[in-house]
Design a protein around this motif. Structure first.
Motif, PDB file in Angstrom:
ATOM      1  N   LEU B 165       0.862  -1.189   0.000  1.00 41.76           N
ATOM      2  CA  LEU B 165       0.000   0.000   0.000  1.00 41.76           C
ATOM      3  C   LEU B 165       0.893   1.231   0.000  1.00 41.76           C
ATOM      4  O   LEU B 165       1.973   1.215   0.577  1.00 41.76           O
ATOM      5  N   THR B 166       0.439   2.276  -0.628  1.00 42.29           N
ATOM      6  CA  THR B 166       1.200   3.528  -0.608  1.00 42.29           C
ATOM      7  C   THR B 166       0.498   4.502   0.318  1.00 42.29           C
ATOM      8  O   THR B 166      -0.668   4.302   0.664  1.00 42.29           O
ATOM      9  N   PRO B 167       1.185   5.573   0.720  1.00 43.23           N
ATOM     10  CA  PRO B 167       0.506   6.566   1.579  1.00 43.23           C
ATOM     11  C   PRO B 167      -0.712   7.179   0.886  1.00 43.23           C
ATOM     12  O   PRO B 167      -1.598   7.702   1.536  1.00 43.23           O
ATOM     13  N   TRP B 168      -0.712   7.109  -0.417  1.00 38.50           N
ATOM     14  CA  TRP B 168      -1.828   7.687  -1.167  1.00 38.50           C
ATOM     15  C   TRP B 168      -3.167   7.040  -0.821  1.00 38.50           C
ATOM     16  O   TRP B 168      -4.227   7.576  -1.105  1.00 38.50           O
ATOM     17  N   VAL B 169      -3.087   5.868  -0.218  1.00 41.93           N
ATOM     18  CA  VAL B 169      -4.310   5.150   0.107  1.00 41.93           C
ATOM     19  C   VAL B 169      -5.173   5.974   1.064  1.00 41.93           C
ATOM     20  O   VAL B 169      -6.395   5.876   1.080  1.00 41.93           O
ATOM     21  N   LEU B 170      -4.494   6.859   1.819  1.00 43.08           N
ATOM     22  CA  LEU B 170      -5.229   7.719   2.737  1.00 43.08           C
ATOM     23  C   LEU B 170      -6.118   8.709   1.982  1.00 43.08           C
ATOM     24  O   LEU B 170      -7.110   9.192   2.498  1.00 43.08           O
ATOM     25  N   ALA B 171      -5.713   9.002   0.736  1.00 42.61           N
ATOM     26  CA  ALA B 171      -6.473   9.962  -0.055  1.00 42.61           C
ATOM     27  C   ALA B 171      -7.630   9.294  -0.783  1.00 42.61           C
ATOM     28  O   ALA B 171      -8.393   9.951  -1.476  1.00 42.61           O
ATOM     29  N   PHE B 241      -7.495   8.480 -11.635  1.00 38.97           N
ATOM     30  CA  PHE B 241      -7.061   7.103 -11.866  1.00 38.97           C
ATOM     31  C   PHE B 241      -5.550   6.943 -11.801  1.00 38.97           C
ATOM     32  O   PHE B 241      -5.040   5.836 -11.769  1.00 38.97           O
ATOM     33  N   LEU B 242      -4.858   8.048 -11.781  1.00 36.82           N
ATOM     34  CA  LEU B 242      -3.402   7.956 -11.718  1.00 36.82           C
ATOM     35  C   LEU B 242      -2.888   7.823 -10.311  1.00 36.82           C
ATOM     36  O   LEU B 242      -1.766   7.417 -10.092  1.00 36.82           O
ATOM     37  N   THR B 243      -3.718   8.224  -9.353  1.00 41.07           N
ATOM     38  CA  THR B 243      -3.241   8.207  -7.985  1.00 41.07           C
ATOM     39  C   THR B 243      -2.799   6.800  -7.625  1.00 41.07           C
ATOM     40  O   THR B 243      -3.594   5.864  -7.656  1.00 41.07           O
ATOM     41  N   PRO B 244      -1.535   6.654  -7.312  1.00 41.17           N
ATOM     42  CA  PRO B 244      -1.002   5.299  -7.149  1.00 41.17           C
ATOM     43  C   PRO B 244      -1.212   4.764  -5.745  1.00 41.17           C
ATOM     44  O   PRO B 244      -0.282   4.581  -4.998  1.00 41.17           O
ATOM     45  N   THR B 254       7.905   7.794 -10.023  1.00 44.56           N
ATOM     46  CA  THR B 254       7.652   8.465 -11.303  1.00 44.56           C
ATOM     47  C   THR B 254       6.214   8.922 -11.438  1.00 44.56           C
ATOM     48  O   THR B 254       5.944  10.063 -11.789  1.00 44.56           O
ATOM     49  N   VAL B 255       5.302   8.026 -11.133  1.00 44.77           N
ATOM     50  CA  VAL B 255       3.900   8.377 -11.348  1.00 44.77           C
ATOM     51  C   VAL B 255       3.449   9.462 -10.396  1.00 44.77           C
ATOM     52  O   VAL B 255       2.705  10.366 -10.764  1.00 44.77           O
ATOM     53  N   CYS B 256       3.919   9.405  -9.162  1.00 53.69           N
ATOM     54  CA  CYS B 256       3.559  10.440  -8.198  1.00 53.69           C
ATOM     55  C   CYS B 256       3.995  11.791  -8.712  1.00 53.69           C
ATOM     56  O   CYS B 256       3.250  12.767  -8.659  1.00 53.69           O
ATOM     57  N   LEU B 257       5.194  11.846  -9.185  1.00 50.21           N
ATOM     58  CA  LEU B 257       5.717  13.115  -9.671  1.00 50.21           C
ATOM     59  C   LEU B 257       4.899  13.617 -10.856  1.00 50.21           C
ATOM     60  O   LEU B 257       4.633  14.800 -10.993  1.00 50.21           O
ATOM     61  N   ALA B 258       4.494  12.672 -11.687  1.00 49.26           N
ATOM     62  CA  ALA B 258       3.726  13.071 -12.862  1.00 49.26           C
ATOM     63  C   ALA B 258       2.326  13.545 -12.488  1.00 49.26           C
ATOM     64  O   ALA B 258       1.806  14.486 -13.050  1.00 49.26           O
ATOM     65  N   ALA B 259       1.755  12.887 -11.500  1.00 49.47           N
ATOM     66  CA  ALA B 259       0.335  13.132 -11.234  1.00 49.47           C
ATOM     67  C   ALA B 259       0.092  14.223 -10.201  1.00 49.47           C
ATOM     68  O   ALA B 259      -0.842  14.996 -10.329  1.00 49.47           O
ATOM     69  N   ALA B 260       0.972  14.300  -9.203  1.00 53.68           N
ATOM     70  CA  ALA B 260       0.667  15.133  -8.044  1.00 53.68           C
ATOM     71  C   ALA B 260       0.326  16.587  -8.368  1.00 53.68           C
ATOM     72  O   ALA B 260      -0.671  17.096  -7.877  1.00 53.68           O
ATOM     73  N   PRO B 261       1.136  17.276  -9.185  1.00 56.78           N
ATOM     74  CA  PRO B 261       0.819  18.692  -9.416  1.00 56.78           C
ATOM     75  C   PRO B 261      -0.500  18.869 -10.150  1.00 56.78           C
ATOM     76  O   PRO B 261      -1.022  19.965 -10.230  1.00 56.78           O
ATOM     77  N   ARG B 262      -1.001  17.825 -10.708  1.00 56.91           N
ATOM     78  CA  ARG B 262      -2.208  17.958 -11.526  1.00 56.91           C
ATOM     79  C   ARG B 262      -3.444  17.450 -10.786  1.00 56.91           C
ATOM     80  O   ARG B 262      -4.419  17.066 -11.387  1.00 56.91           O
ATOM     81  N   GLN B 263      -3.357  17.452  -9.484  1.00 53.46           N
ATOM     82  CA  GLN B 263      -4.514  16.997  -8.713  1.00 53.46           C
ATOM     83  C   GLN B 263      -5.621  18.044  -8.680  1.00 53.46           C
ATOM     84  O   GLN B 263      -6.738  17.768  -8.306  1.00 53.46           O
ATOM     85  N   ILE B 264      -5.288  19.261  -9.041  1.00 51.90           N
ATOM     86  CA  ILE B 264      -6.285  20.326  -8.900  1.00 51.90           C
ATOM     87  C   ILE B 264      -7.426  20.247  -9.921  1.00 51.90           C
ATOM     88  O   ILE B 264      -8.573  20.449  -9.545  1.00 51.90           O
TER      89      ILE B 264
END
Lengths: 435, 278
Positions: B165-171, B241-244, B254-264
Motif C-alpha cells: 500500500l502507498t501513503p496515497w491510500v489515505l487519499a 485514476f493515476l493516484t497510485p 515516477t507516477v507520483c511526480l507526474a500526477a501530483a501537481p495535476r490533482q487540482i
C-alpha cells in the motif's frame, strides 16, 4: 392576529411557442431560419412569445385564517399553488411566509411499495419537510391514526389500498405546518379519506393554523373559508368575504345583453330578445340559489311589429337533459298580442335541485304552435349551491359524488328490513308511520 | 392537533420565495436540514434494486470482476499491454470499481429529472438531495467491491507478489468523492440539457466509452508516449485514476511526480460543473 403569509406582486411568465422542440437539430434549423429571416425582413419573425400566467398577485393571510382560492380553469390558480409550494419559481415578486409551509397536493408522495410502513412513514414525512426527530416523536400517533400498527413492518405493497391511503394520510395529517395548502385534487380520493381530510382542515384552522384551499366546489369553499380570493386571467379579481366573492364569481359567468337578434335569412324577422336575468325570491338579481328557493326568469323583448298570441316557453336543463319547464302552448296563458318593448317573466317556486349548474332555454312560438318567432335560445345558467351538510347528506360518499348522481331532489324515505323508516329531505307522508 | 408552536408576531419570515437565485447559491443550509432524506433514499434504492434477486448485493461484485477478466483477456493477453509489476487483476479491478462508481453517479444524475417527474411536480425539497443520494447509494456497491478487492489483494500477497500500500491510500476517500461529484456534476449537466435536447441522452454512452479509453484504466500511464502526456491531462478523469494508491514501489516515484501537481483540475471542474447544472 399576525400575518403569516405575504404575497407581493407575484408574477409568472411562461414562454410559448416552440421552445424546446425536443431536438437539437430542430433548434439549430430554427436558429438558422431566424438568421435568414432577420436578413430578409428585419425583426418580423418572433416565434417565441410569452404569456403571464400570473401578474401582480398580492395578498396577505393572517394566522388561523382559512383562505379559499377560486377561479376558472386556466385562471392561474394552479400556477399560484405551484409557486406557493415551491415547485416552480415566480418570475417576479416575492413571497414571505412565517412558519412551515406544506402543501397537500397528493398524499403518499414518495411511498415505495418495497419499503415497510415504518420506512415509508419516515421517507414520506421527510419529503414533506418533517425532521427525523419530529417523526420519531409523532410516530406512535401516526401509526395509531392509520390503524395499521399490526402491519407496520410489512412492505406496503402487501397493504390493501385502504390501508395504504390511511397510512399516507396519517403522515400528511401529522405534518402540522403553520400554513397548509390543499388542492381539490384531493377530492378525487377515497370518500372516507376526503371526509377525514375536510374534518382535518377544519381542525387545522381551529387550532390556529392557516389553510389555503383551492377548489371548484363552491359549497366546500363556503363551508370552510371565511375569506376567498378570486383569480381571473392571472389577476386577483376579488378578495373578501367568501359569500360575497363566490356570488360575484358566479354572477360574472356570462353577463347577457342582446341574446337574440332577428335572422331574416332564416325567417325570424319580428322579435329581438334584449336581455334576460334571474331573480331570487327577494327580487334580487342572482345567479346562485339554494335548493328550495324560488327562481324568477325575466326576459326583456322588443317586438318590431304586432304579434298575435305568442306562446312563450322556457325549459330548465342540466347535463341529464330537460328537467322542467313552462309552456304557454300547454297552459294556454298566452297574451292576446305583444308589440314594442316588454317584459315576460316566469317564476318557478321551491326548486328542489341538487347543487349543480343549470341552463335555461327560452323560445317564442307562433300562435299556430308550429312556427317560431324566436327559436330555442339559451338565456344563461344558474347554480344551486350548498355542500353536503347543507343538503343533509351525511353518508360516506356525500362529499364527492352526491351532486353528480341526479339533478332533482325529491323527498324520500327508506323503509329498512326491520321496518324502520328513514325520511330524507323533509319526507312527509301520512300513510306511512314512522314508528 | 395542538397549537403549541404558534409563531410570535415579530416581523421575521422563515421562508422567502424569490424569482431567481444566483447560480452559486446551492442553499446548503437547507440541504443540511433535509440530510436525513439521503439515508432513506439510499435504503430505498438498495431495497428496490435487490429485493427480489436471488444473489442480492453479490451482483455489485459481478460487474467489475467480470470486466477485469475481460480486460485481462483482451488487453493483457491478446493485445499484450503490460500492466507493469502489478498483477493484471489487481491493476484492472480498482480502475473498474472507481470507473463504475463514476458512471453510476453520472447515469443516475442524468436521469434524475425524468425518473422523478412525479415527485418533483408534487412536493418541494432541495432537489440536490436526489443526486446526492444516488451518490450515496452507489457507495454501498463500491464498499462491497472494495472489501472483495482487499480479499483478492491479500490472496495475491499470499501468493508471493511484491505489492504494498502507498501513503496515497489515505487519499482514497477523497478521490472517491471526487469521482462521485464528477459523475453527479456531468450527469446534472446532461439532465438539464436533455430536458431541452433529447438527442443528448444518446451521446452519454458512447461519450463515456471514449473517455474510458482516454483514461489510463486498462493501460498504465507509461503506455502513453511522453509527448502526449500533457494532453492526456486535459481529461479531468485522469488524475483520479493515476493516484497510485496501490502499485509496486518502483512506479510510485515516477507516477507520483507526474500526477501530483495535476490533482487540482478535477476539483476545479467539480466547482464549475455542479452549481451550473442547477
Amino acid at each position: 392576529m399576525s400575518k403569516v403569509l405575504s404575497v407581493e406582486n407575484v408574477g409568472k411568465e411562461y414562454r410559448l411557442g416552440l421552445v424546446g422542440a425536443g431536438s437539437f437539430r430542430e433548434d439549430f434549423l430554427r436558429w438558422r431560419r431566424r438568421g435568414q429571416a432577420a436578413d430578409n425582413q428585419t425583426a418580423s419573425v418572433k416565434d417565441v412569445s410569452s404569456i403571464w400566467a400570473l401578474r401582480n398577485i398580492s395578498f396577505q393571510v393572517q394566522q388561523g385564517e382559512a383562505l379559499g382560492i377560486i377561479g376558472r380553469n386556466g385562471a392561474g390558480k394552479s400556477t399560484l399553488l405551484k409557486i406557493l409550494s415551491r415547485i416552480t419559481a415566480p418570475t417576479e415578486g416575492i413571497i414571505k411566509a412565517r412558519g412551515k409551509l406544506a402543501s397537500l397536493l397528493e398524499v403518499g408522495t414518495g411511498f415505495h411499495p418495497e419499503l415497510t410502513g415504518r420506512e415509508n412513514i419516515f421517507l414520506n414525512g421527510m419529503i414533506m419537510g418533517m425532521t427525523r426527530a419530529e417523526i420519531q416523536r409523532k410516530f406512535d400517533q401516526i401509526v395509531d391514526f392509520s390503524g395499521v400498527e399490526q402491519f407496520i413492518d410489512t412492505p406496503v405493497k402487501r397493504y390493501s389500498s385502504g390501508m395504504y391511503v390511511r397510512l399516507a394520510f396519517a403522515v400528511s395529517a401529522h405534518l402540522e405546518p403553520e400554513i397548509l395548502i390543499v388542492d381539490e385534487v384531493l377530492a378525487v380520493g377515497d370518500a372516507q379519506f376526503q371526509k377525514k381530510c375536510m374534518g382535518k382542515m377544519q381542525d387545522v384552522t381551529s387550532g390556529g393554523r392557516t389553510v389555503l384551499f383551492v377548489s371548484h366546489n363552491m359549497g366546500a369553499i363556503q363551508s370552510l373559508c371565511q375569506r376567498v380570493i378570486w383569480v381571473k386571467n392571472g389577476q386577483v379579481m376579488g378578495d373578501g368575504d367568501s359569500r360575497k366573492i363566490v356570488a360575484e364569481y358566479l354572477d360574472s359567468a356570462d353577463t347577457t345583453s342582446v341574446l337574440y337578434t332577428p335572422e331574416p335569412n332564416r325567417g325570424y324577422t319580428d322579435l329581438i330578445l334584449e336581455s334576460a336575468l334571474f331573480r331570487d325570491s327577494q327580487g334580487e338579481v342572482a345567479k346562485t340559489f339554494s335548493s328550495g328557493d324560488s327562481i324568477r326568469i325575466e326576459v326583456r323583448y322588443n317586438a318590431l311589429k304586432k304579434l298575435p298570441r305568442p306562446n312563450f316557453w322556457v325549459v330548465v336543463e342540466s347535463s341529464f337533459g330537460s328537467l322542467f319547464g313552462a309552456n304557454m302552448l300547454f297552459d294556454g296563458a298566452s297574451p292576446d298580442y305583444i308589440e314594442g318593448q316588454g317584459v315576460i317573466a316566469c317564476t318557478f317556486s321551491g326548486i328542489q335541485l341538487m347543487p349543480q349548474r343549470y341552463t335555461v332555454t327560452f323560445g317564442i312560438r307562433h300562435e299556430n304552435g308550429y312556427n317560431n318567432y324566436i327559436p330555442a335560445t339559451e338565456l344563461g345558467s344558474f347554480s344551486i349551491i350548498g355542500g353536503s351538510s347543507a343538503m343533509n347528506m351525511s353518508g360516506d360518499m356525500a362529499h364527492n359524488f352526491f351532486e353528480t348522481f341526479y339533478a332533482l331532489l325529491v323527498p324520500y324515505a327508506w323503509q329498512l328490513p326491520d321496518g324502520k323508516l328513514v325520511p330524507v329531505n323533509g319526507f312527509r307522508d301520512s300513510k306511512l308511520s314512522t314508528d | 392537533m395542538t397549537s403549541n408552536n404558534i409563531v410570535t408576531s415579530n416581523e421575521e419570515w422563515d421562508t422567502i420565495i424569490r424569482p431567481q437565485r444566483a447560480w452559486w447559491d446551492l442553499r446548503l443550509g437547507e440541504l443540511w436540514r433535509y440530510r436525513g432524506l439521503i439515508g432513506l433514499w439510499m435504503r430505498r434504492d438498495f431495497v428496490a434494486t435487490y429485493m427480489q434477486t436471488v444473489l442480492g448485493p453479490v451482483w455489485y461484485l459481478f460487474s467489475p470482476i467480470f470486466g477485469s477478466l475481460v480486460n485481462m483477456l483482451f488487453f493483457n493477453k491478446i493485445a499484450r499491454i503490460s500492466t507493469g509489476d502489478v498483477p493484471p487483476m489487481l491493476f484492472y479491478l480498482p480502475g473498474m470499481m472507481v470507473w463504475g462508481y463514476f458512471t453510476t453517479c453520472l447515469y443516475g444524475s442524468a436521469a434524475i429529472l425524468f425518473s422523478n417527474v412525479g415527485l418533483f411536480g408534487k412536493v418541494y425539497f432541495p432537489r440536490l438531495i436526489m443526486p446526492l443520494s444516488t451518490m450515496a447509494s452507489a457507495l454501498i456497491g463500491l464498499t462491497l467491491q472494495a472489501i472483495s478487492f482487499i480479499g483478492i489483494a491479500v490472496f495475491f500477497v499470499w501468493q508471493g507478489f511484491d505489492i504494498h500500500l502507498t501513503p496515497w491510500v489515505l487519499a482514497l476517500p477523497f478521490y472517491t468523492l471526487i469521482a462521485g461529484f464528477m459523475g453527479v456534476g456531468i450527469g446534472l449537466i446532461f439532465a438539464s440539457l436533455t430536458t431541452r435536447y433529447r438527442d443528448l441522452q444518446h451521446f452519454i454512452a458512447p461519450g463515456l466509452t471514449l473517455v474510458n479509453y482516454a483514461t489510463p484504466i486498462v493501460y498504465p500511464i507509461t503506455f502513453i508516449p511522453d509527448f502526449m502526456r500533457p494532453f492526456v491531462f486535459l481529461n479531468p478523469m485522469v488524475p483520479i485514476f493515476l493516484t497510485p494508491w496501490f502499485q509496486s514501489w518502483k512506479d510510485i516515484v515516477t507516477v507520483c511526480l507526474a500526477a501530483a501537481p495535476r490533482q487540482i483540475p478535477p476539483n476545479l471542474f467539480m466547482r464549475l460543473y455542479l452549481p451550473w447544472s442547477f
